[in-house]
Design a protein around this motif. Structure first.
Motif, PDB file in Angstrom:
ATOM      1  N   SER A  31       0.848  -1.190   0.000  1.00 39.53           N
ATOM      2  CA  SER A  31       0.000   0.000   0.000  1.00 39.53           C
ATOM      3  C   SER A  31       0.887   1.244   0.000  1.00 39.53           C
ATOM      4  CB  SER A  31      -0.915   0.000   1.217  1.00 39.53           C
ATOM      5  OG  SER A  31      -0.164  -0.047   2.417  1.00 39.53           O
ATOM      6  N   LYS A  32       0.368   2.331  -0.571  1.00 41.06           N
ATOM      7  CA  LYS A  32       1.165   3.558  -0.679  1.00 41.06           C
ATOM      8  C   LYS A  32       0.356   4.750  -0.230  1.00 41.06           C
ATOM      9  CE  LYS A  32       4.051   1.847  -4.327  1.00 41.06           C
ATOM     10  NZ  LYS A  32       4.899   2.111  -5.409  1.00 41.06           N
ATOM     11  N   ILE A  33       1.045   5.706   0.362  1.00 43.40           N
ATOM     12  CA  ILE A  33       0.419   6.947   0.801  1.00 43.40           C
ATOM     13  C   ILE A  33       0.551   7.980  -0.305  1.00 43.40           C
ATOM     14  CG2 ILE A  33       0.518   8.820   2.486  1.00 43.40           C
ATOM     15  CD1 ILE A  33       1.539   6.812   4.518  1.00 43.40           C
ATOM     16  N   ILE A  34      -0.559   8.640  -0.607  1.00 43.54           N
ATOM     17  CA  ILE A  34      -0.581   9.642  -1.667  1.00 43.54           C
ATOM     18  C   ILE A  34      -0.936  10.993  -1.059  1.00 43.54           C
ATOM     19  CG2 ILE A  34      -1.589  10.316  -3.878  1.00 43.54           C
ATOM     20  CD1 ILE A  34      -0.100   7.683  -4.019  1.00 43.54           C
ATOM     21  N   ALA A  47      -4.548   6.863   0.691  1.00 41.55           N
ATOM     22  CA  ALA A  47      -3.685   5.715   0.422  1.00 41.55           C
ATOM     23  C   ALA A  47      -4.289   4.890  -0.699  1.00 41.55           C
ATOM     24  CB  ALA A  47      -3.503   4.869   1.679  1.00 41.55           C
ATOM     25  N   VAL A  48      -3.437   4.090  -1.353  1.00 41.95           N
ATOM     26  CA  VAL A  48      -3.878   3.249  -2.461  1.00 41.95           C
ATOM     27  C   VAL A  48      -3.238   1.877  -2.327  1.00 41.95           C
ATOM     28  CG1 VAL A  48      -2.015   4.069  -3.977  1.00 41.95           C
ATOM     29  CG2 VAL A  48      -4.097   3.091  -4.982  1.00 41.95           C
ATOM     30  N   TRP A  49      -3.992   0.866  -2.715  1.00 41.41           N
ATOM     31  CA  TRP A  49      -3.509  -0.515  -2.688  1.00 41.41           C
ATOM     32  C   TRP A  49      -3.950  -1.200  -3.971  1.00 41.41           C
ATOM     33  CZ3 TRP A  49      -6.869  -4.859  -0.531  1.00 41.41           C
ATOM     34  CH2 TRP A  49      -6.240  -6.109  -0.688  1.00 41.41           C
ATOM     35  N   LYS A  74      -5.417  -1.357   6.647  1.00 39.21           N
ATOM     36  CA  LYS A  74      -6.128  -2.464   7.283  1.00 39.21           C
ATOM     37  C   LYS A  74      -6.511  -3.527   6.259  1.00 39.21           C
ATOM     38  CE  LYS A  74     -10.053  -3.643  10.215  1.00 39.21           C
ATOM     39  NZ  LYS A  74     -11.248  -3.136  10.954  1.00 39.21           N
ATOM     40  N   LEU A  75      -6.992  -3.081   5.076  1.00 36.97           N
ATOM     41  CA  LEU A  75      -7.336  -4.030   4.019  1.00 36.97           C
ATOM     42  C   LEU A  75      -6.092  -4.762   3.529  1.00 36.97           C
ATOM     43  CD1 LEU A  75      -9.943  -2.117   1.802  1.00 36.97           C
ATOM     44  CD2 LEU A  75     -10.351  -3.682   3.697  1.00 36.97           C
ATOM     45  N   PHE A  76      -4.996  -4.027   3.362  1.00 38.20           N
ATOM     46  CA  PHE A  76      -3.756  -4.608   2.852  1.00 38.20           C
ATOM     47  C   PHE A  76      -3.232  -5.713   3.764  1.00 38.20           C
ATOM     48  CE2 PHE A  76       0.958  -4.377   3.081  1.00 38.20           C
ATOM     49  CZ  PHE A  76       1.226  -4.993   1.878  1.00 38.20           C
ATOM     50  N   THR A  77      -3.327  -5.510   5.066  1.00 36.04           N
ATOM     51  CA  THR A  77      -2.826  -6.508   6.008  1.00 36.04           C
ATOM     52  C   THR A  77      -3.824  -7.642   6.242  1.00 36.04           C
ATOM     53  OG1 THR A  77      -3.627  -5.144   7.853  1.00 36.04           O
ATOM     54  CG2 THR A  77      -1.315  -4.889   7.206  1.00 36.04           C
ATOM     55  N   THR A  78      -5.097  -7.399   5.963  1.00 33.69           N
ATOM     56  CA  THR A  78      -6.129  -8.417   6.179  1.00 33.69           C
ATOM     57  C   THR A  78      -6.237  -9.382   5.006  1.00 33.69           C
ATOM     58  OG1 THR A  78      -7.429  -6.895   7.560  1.00 33.69           O
ATOM     59  CG2 THR A  78      -8.585  -8.818   6.643  1.00 33.69           C
ATOM     60  N   LEU A 209      13.340  -9.391  -3.486  1.00 36.69           N
ATOM     61  CA  LEU A 209      11.920  -9.187  -3.229  1.00 36.69           C
ATOM     62  C   LEU A 209      11.741  -7.890  -2.445  1.00 36.69           C
ATOM     63  CD1 LEU A 209      11.014 -12.798  -2.015  1.00 36.69           C
ATOM     64  CD2 LEU A 209      10.553 -11.835  -4.266  1.00 36.69           C
ATOM     65  N   TRP A 210      10.855  -7.026  -2.949  1.00 44.71           N
ATOM     66  CA  TRP A 210      10.578  -5.756  -2.279  1.00 44.71           C
ATOM     67  C   TRP A 210       9.188  -5.739  -1.657  1.00 44.71           C
ATOM     68  CZ3 TRP A 210      14.396  -2.013  -2.126  1.00 44.71           C
ATOM     69  CH2 TRP A 210      15.490  -2.221  -2.980  1.00 44.71           C
ATOM     70  N   GLU A 211       8.235  -6.410  -2.280  1.00 47.28           N
ATOM     71  CA  GLU A 211       6.870  -6.405  -1.773  1.00 47.28           C
ATOM     72  C   GLU A 211       6.771  -7.275  -0.518  1.00 47.28           C
ATOM     73  OE1 GLU A 211       4.770  -4.447  -3.048  1.00 47.28           O
ATOM     74  OE2 GLU A 211       5.435  -4.051  -5.091  1.00 47.28           O
ATOM     75  N   SER A 212       6.130  -6.759   0.527  1.00 49.19           N
ATOM     76  CA  SER A 212       6.089  -7.459   1.814  1.00 49.19           C
ATOM     77  C   SER A 212       5.357  -8.793   1.724  1.00 49.19           C
ATOM     78  CB  SER A 212       5.434  -6.572   2.881  1.00 49.19           C
ATOM     79  OG  SER A 212       4.123  -6.204   2.507  1.00 49.19           O
ATOM     80  N   GLU A 213       4.391  -8.918   0.807  1.00 47.03           N
ATOM     81  CA  GLU A 213       3.673 -10.172   0.677  1.00 47.03           C
ATOM     82  C   GLU A 213       4.576 -11.295   0.171  1.00 47.03           C
ATOM     83  OE1 GLU A 213       0.038 -11.678   0.897  1.00 47.03           O
ATOM     84  OE2 GLU A 213       1.074 -10.720   2.549  1.00 47.03           O
TER      85      GLU A 213
END
Length: 423
Positions: A31-34, A47-49, A74-78, A209-213
């Motif tokens: 997710s990123k903060i805009i 923010a955007v995901w 919250k959506l990104f982590t869920t 790997l950069w993406e946390s997932e």
């Protein structure tokens, strides 16, 4: 929401309303903060995901979620890769031809995209007896494996393939622990390095790997056992290494252990090969990926024969040792108990405020204000029934876990004890 109708991805049309799309998340970007431009309608921070949803062998679509930072995070982590979800009342829009934004999202089969807004859309877990039907799509490549490029061709055609996107089927040969680095923008982020190979060359290729997932999922990757299909990795030329390497970008989709006959063939070939180390000087292997066991006498025998290696090479053994700690240097008067390293290049520095001397580092020689990390660095001697292993180092995260103490806490305690000791 009432009166919603279920729509498979292949039946979506622009401007459809009250739809519910069920599928499995096969890719998730951080997710990123805009920061929004301040005008009469928009102000402040959002923010955007972005994620990719799949509901059949042939159909997958990109989705974008907009909302407050708290809501999106919250959506990104869920909802993670492998979550079977229901996307309700998303806006369906047509993808534009030659849209430059397509470079930053995976290639998908749907001509449309889904947009979810915090106040008008909803995403939730899908719980039904047919959930398992969607999970099988996680092991199906999103592109035709018949069009995959082999590593030998990539390494030998650096000019023609430079900055191009390719698909590869590879075996994992090395998985590192997660570590923190400082980006060129001075931000701290987590990365995980790994190596891959195929049956066309003895060389391996290093990937990050950069993406946390994907960093999370790589915990389960096993060297010479895990096979990956990488769709749309980018070929770049590494000036330092003087060879082509692959880079995982936002377009890339990783399929773990794809359901292909080539998967078993590649796994069988690599299981007969010796262990392969990382080409990175700073990559520390993930302990969960190490299964080979050795006695101390075997290790010392290997070390005694290290003189046969080339002068610019180093010996690296990835093994499990079952031994007893015979001695441990926790002397408060030892200045090496706490060490400092540059957060960017990991070069040792003598003080937490000192710049490293690496001229290739963005923080080297005072070019920028130094950002250093503190770590525990304990000298340990090990013993088993076959002998002694002297001069081992217990450091960084492993040391913090062993002592249930952070480096910063030990540093403060070390200074207190040290002053008492010297007086």
């Amino acid at each position: 929401m009432a009166n919603v109708s279920r729509q498979p991805i292949c039946t979506l049309e622009p401007k459809m309303q009250n739809t519910i799309v069920i599928g499995v998340i096969i890719r998730s970007q951080n997710s990123k903060i805009i920061e929004l431009a301040r005008d009469r309608f928009n102000a402040g921070t959002r923010a955007v995901w972005n994620f990719t949803l799949r509901d059949s062998f042939n159909d997958f679509i990109n989705a974008t979620v907009w909302g407050t930072v708290e809501y999106v995070n919250k959506l990104f982590t869920t909802f993670t890769i492998g979550s079977v979800v229901e996307v309700i009342n998303a806006k369906v829009t047509e993808r534009k031809i030659n849209d430059p934004n397509e470079v930053y999202v995976p290639s998908v089969t749907s001509p449309f995209t889904l947009t979810l807004n915090q106040h008008s859309s909803l995403i939730q877990m899908h719980n039904s007896p047919n959930t398992a039907r969607y999970l099988k799509f996680l092991n199906m490549p999103t592109k035709d494996p018949g069009g995959a490029t082999n590593l030998n061709h990539i390494l030998n055609n650096s000019e023609t393939l430079k900055n191009e996107y390719v698909d590869v089927l590879v075996a994992v040969t090395f998985v590192s622990q997660t570590r923190e680095i400082v980006t060129r923008m001075g931000e701290m982020t987590k990365i995980r390095e790994f190596e891959v190979g195929d049956d066309t060359t003895d060389q391996t290729v290093s990937l990050t790997l950069w993406e946390s997932e994907w960093i999370r999922l790589a915990d389960k990757w096993e060297p010479k056992q895990t096979i990956l299909f990488l769709a749309d990795v980018q070929v770049v030329f590494n000036e330092k290494a003087k060879k082509s390497i692959l880079t995982i970008v936002r377009k890339t989709i990783i399929t773990e252990n794809p359901m292909l006959k080539e998967t078993e063939e590649l796994r069988f070939q690599f299981q007969r090969k010796p262990d392969i180390r990382s080409t990175s000087l700073y990559a520390v292997p993930n302990p969960n990926s190490i299964t080979k066991q050795m006695m101390i006498i075997e290790i010392t025998s290997r070390l005694n024969n290290a003189s046969v290696l080339p002068s610019n090479d180093r010996m690296q053994l990835l093994v499990v040792v079952r031994a007893m700690v015979d001695d441990m240097n926790l002397d408060c008067d030892d200045p090496t108990l706490i060490s400092y390293r540059c957060a960017k290049c990991k070069r040792l520095v003598s003080d937490e405020k000192e710049s490293c001397m690496n001229l290739e580092c963005p923080f080297g020689s005072g070019i920028k204000s130094p950002i250093n990390i503190t770590s525990i660095n304990v000298l340990v001697n090990l013993k088993d029934d076959t002998g002694y292993l002297v001069g081992c180092r217990l450091r960084d995260a492993a040391a913090e876990e062993a002592f249930s103490c952070s480096a910063d806490i030990m540093r403060s305690e070390f200074k207190i004890v040290s002053s008492t000791y010297t007086t």
